[in-house]
Design a protein around this motif. Structure first.
Motif, PDB file in Angstrom:
ATOM      1  N   THR A  42       0.843  -1.181   0.000  1.00  0.00           N
ATOM      2  CA  THR A  42       0.000   0.000   0.000  1.00  0.00           C
ATOM      3  C   THR A  42       0.883   1.238   0.000  1.00  0.00           C
ATOM      4  O   THR A  42       2.093   1.135   0.184  1.00  0.00           O
ATOM      5  N   ALA A  43       0.278   2.384  -0.189  1.00  0.00           N
ATOM      6  CA  ALA A  43       1.023   3.641  -0.292  1.00  0.00           C
ATOM      7  C   ALA A  43       2.101   3.486  -1.363  1.00  0.00           C
ATOM      8  O   ALA A  43       1.870   2.836  -2.369  1.00  0.00           O
ATOM      9  N   THR A  44       3.279   4.035  -1.146  1.00  0.00           N
ATOM     10  CA  THR A  44       4.317   4.030  -2.172  1.00  0.00           C
ATOM     11  C   THR A  44       4.743   2.620  -2.570  1.00  0.00           C
ATOM     12  O   THR A  44       5.079   2.366  -3.722  1.00  0.00           O
ATOM     13  N   CYS A  83      -2.366  -5.869  -3.820  1.00  0.00           N
ATOM     14  CA  CYS A  83      -2.267  -4.437  -4.073  1.00  0.00           C
ATOM     15  C   CYS A  83      -3.441  -3.763  -3.371  1.00  0.00           C
ATOM     16  O   CYS A  83      -4.577  -4.240  -3.457  1.00  0.00           O
ATOM     17  N   CYS A  84      -3.184  -2.706  -2.672  1.00  0.00           N
ATOM     18  CA  CYS A  84      -4.244  -1.954  -2.003  1.00  0.00           C
ATOM     19  C   CYS A  84      -5.042  -1.180  -3.059  1.00  0.00           C
ATOM     20  O   CYS A  84      -4.457  -0.550  -3.948  1.00  0.00           O
ATOM     21  N   GLU A  95      -6.022  -3.427 -13.193  1.00  0.00           N
ATOM     22  CA  GLU A  95      -5.731  -4.792 -12.770  1.00  0.00           C
ATOM     23  C   GLU A  95      -4.789  -5.482 -13.772  1.00  0.00           C
ATOM     24  O   GLU A  95      -3.964  -6.306 -13.389  1.00  0.00           O
ATOM     25  N   ASP A  96      -4.895  -5.128 -15.038  1.00  0.00           N
ATOM     26  CA  ASP A  96      -4.031  -5.708 -16.071  1.00  0.00           C
ATOM     27  C   ASP A  96      -2.574  -5.299 -15.913  1.00  0.00           C
ATOM     28  O   ASP A  96      -1.677  -5.950 -16.454  1.00  0.00           O
ATOM     29  N   ILE A 105      -6.605  -7.462  -5.462  1.00  0.00           N
ATOM     30  CA  ILE A 105      -6.714  -6.110  -4.920  1.00  0.00           C
ATOM     31  C   ILE A 105      -7.545  -6.177  -3.648  1.00  0.00           C
ATOM     32  O   ILE A 105      -8.602  -6.815  -3.623  1.00  0.00           O
ATOM     33  N   VAL A 106      -7.056  -5.528  -2.594  1.00  0.00           N
ATOM     34  CA  VAL A 106      -7.789  -5.502  -1.326  1.00  0.00           C
ATOM     35  C   VAL A 106      -7.908  -4.062  -0.839  1.00  0.00           C
ATOM     36  O   VAL A 106      -7.097  -3.214  -1.191  1.00  0.00           O
TER      37      VAL A 106
END
Length: 125
Positions: A42-44, A83-84, A95-96, A105-106
């Motif tokens: 998450t973030a950077t 990936c956040c 998503e690709d 993705i969460v």
């Protein structure tokens, strides 16, 4: 005893390669010890989930092994990378654009639910 480890990479900046080794290596070790392991970028650090980014990074300058190699090692050991969801908009990704080792993705609710309702330990970087 907890059976699941969640590693949250929130303050780990891909521009500082030396910061990337420990959390990914620890994910590999925990997965090899048969723990269920989720790594949430998450973030950077969300940039690591974008194709082409981790392939260009090393933990140590001059090393032949890329950060992507470390991610692949952890994934092969059983760790799951996520990936956040805000990272998609933040870094203009779809998503690709995500690496094949990214399991999906969460959002914030996923982490909170896992921590509050599951038998989970959390490490943050």
């Amino acid at each position: 005893m907890a059976e699941k480890l969640i590693i949250v990479m929130a303050n780990t900046d891909p521009r500082n390669g030396e910061e990337l080794g420990a959390p990914i290596f620890q994910a590999t070790v925990a997965a090899a010890m048969d723990y269920e392991v989720d790594v949430i970028c998450t973030a950077t650090s969300g940039r690591l989930m974008k194709k082409g980014v981790a392939e260009m990074l090393t933990v140590k300058p001059g090393s032949p092994k890329t950060v992507y190699d470390f991610i692949k090692d952890a994934h092969e050991a059983g760790a799951k990378f996520y990936c956040c969801s805000p990272n998609l908009d933040l870094f203009d990704m779809t998503e690709d654009d995500l690496i094949p080792e990214c399991s999906g993705i969460v959002g914030g609710a996923y982490l909170i639910e896992e921590v509050m309702e599951g038998d989970t330990k959390v490490m943050t970087y």
